[in-house]
Write a protein that holds these residues in place. Sequence first.
Motif, PDB file in Angstrom:
ATOM      1  N   GLN A  59       0.775  -1.237   0.082  1.00 50.91           N
ATOM      2  CA  GLN A  59      -0.149  -0.004   0.169  1.00 50.91           C
ATOM      3  C   GLN A  59       0.842   1.282  -0.064  1.00 50.91           C
ATOM      4  OE1 GLN A  59      -2.322  -0.944   3.520  1.00 50.91           O
ATOM      5  NE2 GLN A  59      -4.125  -1.895   2.499  1.00 50.91           N
ATOM      6  N   GLN A  60       2.002   1.356   0.634  1.00 60.02           N
ATOM      7  CA  GLN A  60       2.823   2.269   0.495  1.00 60.02           C
ATOM      8  C   GLN A  60       3.428   2.549  -0.686  1.00 60.02           C
ATOM      9  OE1 GLN A  60       6.303   1.775   3.306  1.00 60.02           O
ATOM     10  NE2 GLN A  60       7.042   3.788   2.663  1.00 60.02           N
ATOM     11  N   ARG A  61       3.864   1.431  -1.451  1.00 63.66           N
ATOM     12  CA  ARG A  61       4.572   1.551  -2.719  1.00 63.66           C
ATOM     13  C   ARG A  61       3.341   2.041  -3.816  1.00 63.66           C
ATOM     14  NH1 ARG A  61       6.779  -3.416  -1.378  1.00 63.66           N
ATOM     15  NH2 ARG A  61       5.252  -4.507  -2.337  1.00 63.66           N
ATOM     16  N   GLU A  62       2.120   1.392  -3.539  1.00 60.71           N
ATOM     17  CA  GLU A  62       1.039   2.249  -4.524  1.00 60.71           C
ATOM     18  C   GLU A  62       0.680   3.399  -4.054  1.00 60.71           C
ATOM     19  OE1 GLU A  62      -3.961   1.431  -5.039  1.00 60.71           O
ATOM     20  OE2 GLU A  62      -2.754   0.231  -3.483  1.00 60.71           O
ATOM     21  N   ALA A  63       0.793   4.064  -3.027  1.00 63.92           N
ATOM     22  CA  ALA A  63       0.584   5.518  -2.642  1.00 63.92           C
ATOM     23  C   ALA A  63       1.586   6.390  -3.107  1.00 63.92           C
ATOM     24  CB  ALA A  63       0.440   5.420  -1.027  1.00 63.92           C
ATOM     25  N   ALA A  64       2.982   5.794  -3.257  1.00 62.62           N
ATOM     26  CA  ALA A  64       3.814   6.592  -3.941  1.00 62.62           C
ATOM     27  C   ALA A  64       3.925   6.795  -5.222  1.00 62.62           C
ATOM     28  CB  ALA A  64       5.332   5.670  -3.708  1.00 62.62           C
ATOM     29  N   ILE A  65       3.347   5.583  -6.112  1.00 62.30           N
ATOM     30  CA  ILE A  65       3.149   5.719  -7.340  1.00 62.30           C
ATOM     31  C   ILE A  65       2.033   6.444  -7.703  1.00 62.30           C
ATOM     32  CG2 ILE A  65       2.209   4.308  -9.337  1.00 62.30           C
ATOM     33  CD1 ILE A  65       3.608   1.875  -7.998  1.00 62.30           C
ATOM     34  N   GLN A  66       0.858   6.532  -6.991  1.00 60.60           N
ATOM     35  CA  GLN A  66      -0.406   7.542  -7.110  1.00 60.60           C
ATOM     36  C   GLN A  66       0.152   8.844  -6.970  1.00 60.60           C
ATOM     37  OE1 GLN A  66      -3.613   6.247  -8.075  1.00 60.60           O
ATOM     38  NE2 GLN A  66      -3.680   8.467  -8.398  1.00 60.60           N
ATOM     39  N   PHE A  67       1.200   9.330  -6.235  1.00 65.19           N
ATOM     40  CA  PHE A  67       1.525  10.415  -5.963  1.00 65.19           C
ATOM     41  C   PHE A  67       1.988  10.851  -7.033  1.00 65.19           C
ATOM     42  CE2 PHE A  67       5.052  13.403  -4.854  1.00 65.19           C
ATOM     43  CZ  PHE A  67       4.581  14.566  -4.606  1.00 65.19           C
ATOM     44  N   ARG A  68       3.100  10.359  -7.621  1.00 61.86           N
ATOM     45  CA  ARG A  68       3.702  10.522  -8.945  1.00 61.86           C
ATOM     46  C   ARG A  68       2.745  10.801 -10.230  1.00 61.86           C
ATOM     47  NH1 ARG A  68       7.811   5.835 -10.323  1.00 61.86           N
ATOM     48  NH2 ARG A  68       7.960   7.006 -12.127  1.00 61.86           N
ATOM     49  N   LYS A  69       1.716   9.934 -10.206  1.00 59.47           N
ATOM     50  CA  LYS A  69       0.930   9.924 -11.199  1.00 59.47           C
ATOM     51  C   LYS A  69      -0.004  11.271 -10.997  1.00 59.47           C
ATOM     52  CE  LYS A  69      -3.471   8.011 -13.413  1.00 59.47           C
ATOM     53  NZ  LYS A  69      -4.304   6.868 -13.304  1.00 59.47           N
ATOM     54  N   THR A  70      -0.181  11.820  -9.732  1.00 59.72           N
ATOM     55  CA  THR A  70      -1.050  12.802  -9.664  1.00 59.72           C
ATOM     56  C   THR A  70      -0.348  14.131  -9.869  1.00 59.72           C
ATOM     57  OG1 THR A  70      -2.346  11.769  -7.696  1.00 59.72           O
ATOM     58  CG2 THR A  70      -2.460  14.197  -7.643  1.00 59.72           C
ATOM     59  N   VAL A  71       0.853  14.122  -9.651  1.00 59.80           N
ATOM     60  CA  VAL A  71       1.835  15.189  -9.994  1.00 59.80           C
ATOM     61  C   VAL A  71       1.928  15.236 -11.523  1.00 59.80           C
ATOM     62  CG1 VAL A  71       4.054  16.203  -9.860  1.00 59.80           C
ATOM     63  CG2 VAL A  71       2.920  15.162  -7.859  1.00 59.80           C
ATOM     64  N   LEU A  72       2.299  14.204 -12.129  1.00 61.88           N
ATOM     65  CA  LEU A  72       2.301  14.256 -13.614  1.00 61.88           C
ATOM     66  C   LEU A  72       1.076  14.738 -13.989  1.00 61.88           C
ATOM     67  CD1 LEU A  72       4.074  13.485 -15.915  1.00 61.88           C
ATOM     68  CD2 LEU A  72       3.369  11.221 -16.022  1.00 61.88           C
ATOM     69  N   GLN A  73      -0.153  14.305 -13.894  1.00 68.01           N
ATOM     70  CA  GLN A  73      -1.553  14.692 -14.182  1.00 68.01           C
ATOM     71  C   GLN A  73      -1.668  16.188 -14.057  1.00 68.01           C
ATOM     72  OE1 GLN A  73      -3.894  12.410 -15.549  1.00 68.01           O
ATOM     73  NE2 GLN A  73      -4.590  14.713 -16.394  1.00 68.01           N
ATOM     74  N   ALA A  74      -1.181  16.820 -12.990  1.00 65.33           N
ATOM     75  CA  ALA A  74      -1.302  18.034 -12.691  1.00 65.33           C
ATOM     76  C   ALA A  74      -0.637  18.945 -13.720  1.00 65.33           C
ATOM     77  CB  ALA A  74      -0.910  18.534 -11.238  1.00 65.33           C
ATOM     78  N   TRP A  75       0.713  18.518 -13.945  1.00 67.89           N
ATOM     79  CA  TRP A  75       1.498  19.329 -15.101  1.00 67.89           C
ATOM     80  C   TRP A  75       0.785  19.257 -16.428  1.00 67.89           C
ATOM     81  CZ3 TRP A  75       6.600  16.506 -13.340  1.00 67.89           C
ATOM     82  CH2 TRP A  75       6.862  17.486 -12.127  1.00 67.89           C
ATOM     83  N   HIS A  76       0.017  18.034 -16.784  1.00 65.97           N
ATOM     84  CA  HIS A  76      -0.416  17.621 -17.978  1.00 65.97           C
ATOM     85  C   HIS A  76      -1.576  18.751 -18.029  1.00 65.97           C
ATOM     86  CE1 HIS A  76       1.351  14.447 -20.313  1.00 65.97           C
ATOM     87  NE2 HIS A  76       1.799  14.133 -19.196  1.00 65.97           N
ATOM     88  N   ASP A  77      -2.600  18.720 -16.942  1.00 66.94           N
ATOM     89  CA  ASP A  77      -3.702  19.560 -16.840  1.00 66.94           C
ATOM     90  C   ASP A  77      -3.416  21.038 -17.258  1.00 66.94           C
ATOM     91  OD1 ASP A  77      -5.224  17.408 -16.433  1.00 66.94           O
ATOM     92  OD2 ASP A  77      -5.321  17.782 -14.044  1.00 66.94           O
ATOM     93  N   VAL A  78      -2.450  21.388 -16.664  1.00 62.32           N
ATOM     94  CA  VAL A  78      -1.859  22.919 -16.832  1.00 62.32           C
ATOM     95  C   VAL A  78      -1.650  23.339 -18.326  1.00 62.32           C
ATOM     96  CG1 VAL A  78      -0.270  25.010 -16.280  1.00 62.32           C
ATOM     97  CG2 VAL A  78      -1.325  23.390 -14.560  1.00 62.32           C
ATOM     98  N   ASP A  79      -0.799  22.271 -18.730  1.00 61.63           N
ATOM     99  CA  ASP A  79      -0.491  22.448 -20.226  1.00 61.63           C
ATOM    100  C   ASP A  79      -1.456  22.455 -21.083  1.00 61.63           C
ATOM    101  OD1 ASP A  79       2.222  22.463 -21.964  1.00 61.63           O
ATOM    102  OD2 ASP A  79       0.938  21.054 -22.894  1.00 61.63           O
ATOM    103  N   ASN A  80      -2.482  21.499 -20.896  1.00 59.96           N
ATOM    104  CA  ASN A  80      -3.609  21.269 -21.885  1.00 59.96           C
ATOM    105  C   ASN A  80      -4.416  22.707 -21.671  1.00 59.96           C
ATOM    106  OD1 ASN A  80      -2.871  18.807 -22.626  1.00 59.96           O
ATOM    107  ND2 ASN A  80      -4.049  17.742 -21.132  1.00 59.96           N
ATOM    108  N   ALA A  81      -4.682  22.954 -20.401  1.00 56.60           N
ATOM    109  CA  ALA A  81      -5.426  24.151 -20.189  1.00 56.60           C
ATOM    110  C   ALA A  81      -4.825  25.375 -20.855  1.00 56.60           C
ATOM    111  CB  ALA A  81      -5.583  24.677 -18.875  1.00 56.60           C
ATOM    112  N   LEU A  82      -3.548  25.667 -20.897  1.00 57.66           N
ATOM    113  CA  LEU A  82      -2.727  26.894 -21.487  1.00 57.66           C
ATOM    114  C   LEU A  82      -3.117  26.758 -23.184  1.00 57.66           C
ATOM    115  CD1 LEU A  82       0.569  26.680 -19.700  1.00 57.66           C
ATOM    116  CD2 LEU A  82      -1.113  28.481 -19.537  1.00 57.66           C
ATOM    117  N   THR A  83      -2.801  25.744 -23.719  1.00 56.95           N
ATOM    118  CA  THR A  83      -2.958  25.571 -24.965  1.00 56.95           C
ATOM    119  C   THR A  83      -4.670  25.717 -25.266  1.00 56.95           C
ATOM    120  OG1 THR A  83      -1.419  23.892 -25.332  1.00 56.95           O
ATOM    121  CG2 THR A  83      -3.190  24.016 -27.042  1.00 56.95           C
ATOM    122  N   ALA A  84      -5.636  25.326 -24.538  1.00 63.30           N
ATOM    123  CA  ALA A  84      -7.129  25.496 -24.813  1.00 63.30           C
ATOM    124  C   ALA A  84      -7.494  26.931 -24.610  1.00 63.30           C
ATOM    125  CB  ALA A  84      -7.664  24.875 -23.790  1.00 63.30           C
TER     126      ALA A  84
END
Length: 477
Positions: free
Chosen positions: A368-393
């Motif tokens: 569960q600790q490893r899964e939470a670490a993976i989820q954290f990385r994914k959430t950060v990466l998703q945040a950067w993608h969200d901002v980049d997509n929003a800037l383009t839009a």
Amino acid sequence: MRRWIAAALLLGGCTVGPNFTRPQVDAPAAFGTTAADVASRTVAGTVDIRWWDSFRDPELSSLVDRLGKQNLDLQAAAERIAQARGERDIAASQGLPRLNGQGQYQRERISPNGTASLTEPAPGAPLEFNLFRTMLSAAWELDLFGRVRRAVEAARADTEAAVEARHGLALSAIADLAQTYCQLRQLQVEEGILHRNLALADQRRALVRRRFADGVATTLEVAQVDAQGLAIAQDLPTLHAQQARLVNAIGLLLAEPPRTLAAELNAPAMQPLVPPSVPVGLPADLARRRPDVREAEARLHAATAQTGVAVASFYPDISLAGNFGFESLHLGSLFDADSRAFMAGPSIDLPIFEGGRLKGTLRIRQSQQREAAIQFRKTVLQAWHDVDNALTAYAEAQHSRAAAVATSQANARALAAADQRYRDGVTTLLDVITAQEGVLRSEDSVAQAQAQMALRLIDLYRALGGGWQAVPDPTTR
């Protein structure tokens, strides 16, 4: 007893299991560049935590201010925070001394044919008697290896996660409210465009009827101009229904009954204007600002602490326990010195064989600790993608609006020319009707493009994660 307490104090800092450290994020140096040919540009500045004020619409700002106090989702989230704090207090209580008081009265009879027959009773001792007892009991788990402390750490992290979840709800509710409001104003502008075109159609109908009376226009032209006005008017009921739905949607966000805000919002108003510049901050700041990233970090912290709880379960539990009180066969002598009774001493609970339960639990917590670490990385990466997509839009929405404005201006010139040529008898009424339909469509397109520009900017603010700071938090402790 004093030696056991001293040992507990010496070992009190021993906490087994992994210690949580904030994950390192390798963020890009900056967000993507903004197109140079747009009116509203993004800049590297501090993100505005009251970004809705930048639309320069007092009504929108007033609605958002009420949202923080009235929204039911935020109130429910506040209760979840209170529940998490209660769980934290329960976990913390396991590491504190416990003291209980007890009073007891019993009427007993000893059976001479039972176990009492194995001993010789005192001469004259009755088989029936009263027993009075008062007792204070104390117990303290020393938590030498930090099992309780890790549980408290996990509970605190869960509380932080609940707080951040409410921040995320606040950000989402504000963005939903602002977007719904912009859509409402868009429909009101479209209704105004319809009414203006209806007025033009009425003027054209009057002109055609005069020309028909003079023998210049035909019955076909009269029918065409009547049909045009009816075609324009048939869109009004749909617009009214859509506006009522959006007003109620805003009312639901503010926990108001249906139609409560109708009088306040039904009056037409101009569409919110986007600001000339939009501060977007730096990618490195995004992880410290977005609630979903902060919540994911708190979840990782809780999972790490739960791994520590599982590790500590392999170690012995040592407790100090004791009681002191009075016991007597007669109520009158219950509190005499000779009626005193006490017990004190340590106890140890050492796991020897658990059938694999402890090892299985540890493997689960580590996973569960490893899964939470993976989820954290994914959430950060998703945040950067969200901002980049929003800037383009957002940039492309501005391009679309510029094209819609240019098209509307061209159609307006075409309508003026067609109308003049019809008055001069050079062209047919069909050309005028076609030109006016083009004007109506292009003006609608401008209103929709203006709304889309505001909606995409709100998406950008949502992605940047600012705004929840303006919503009051429940009382913290």
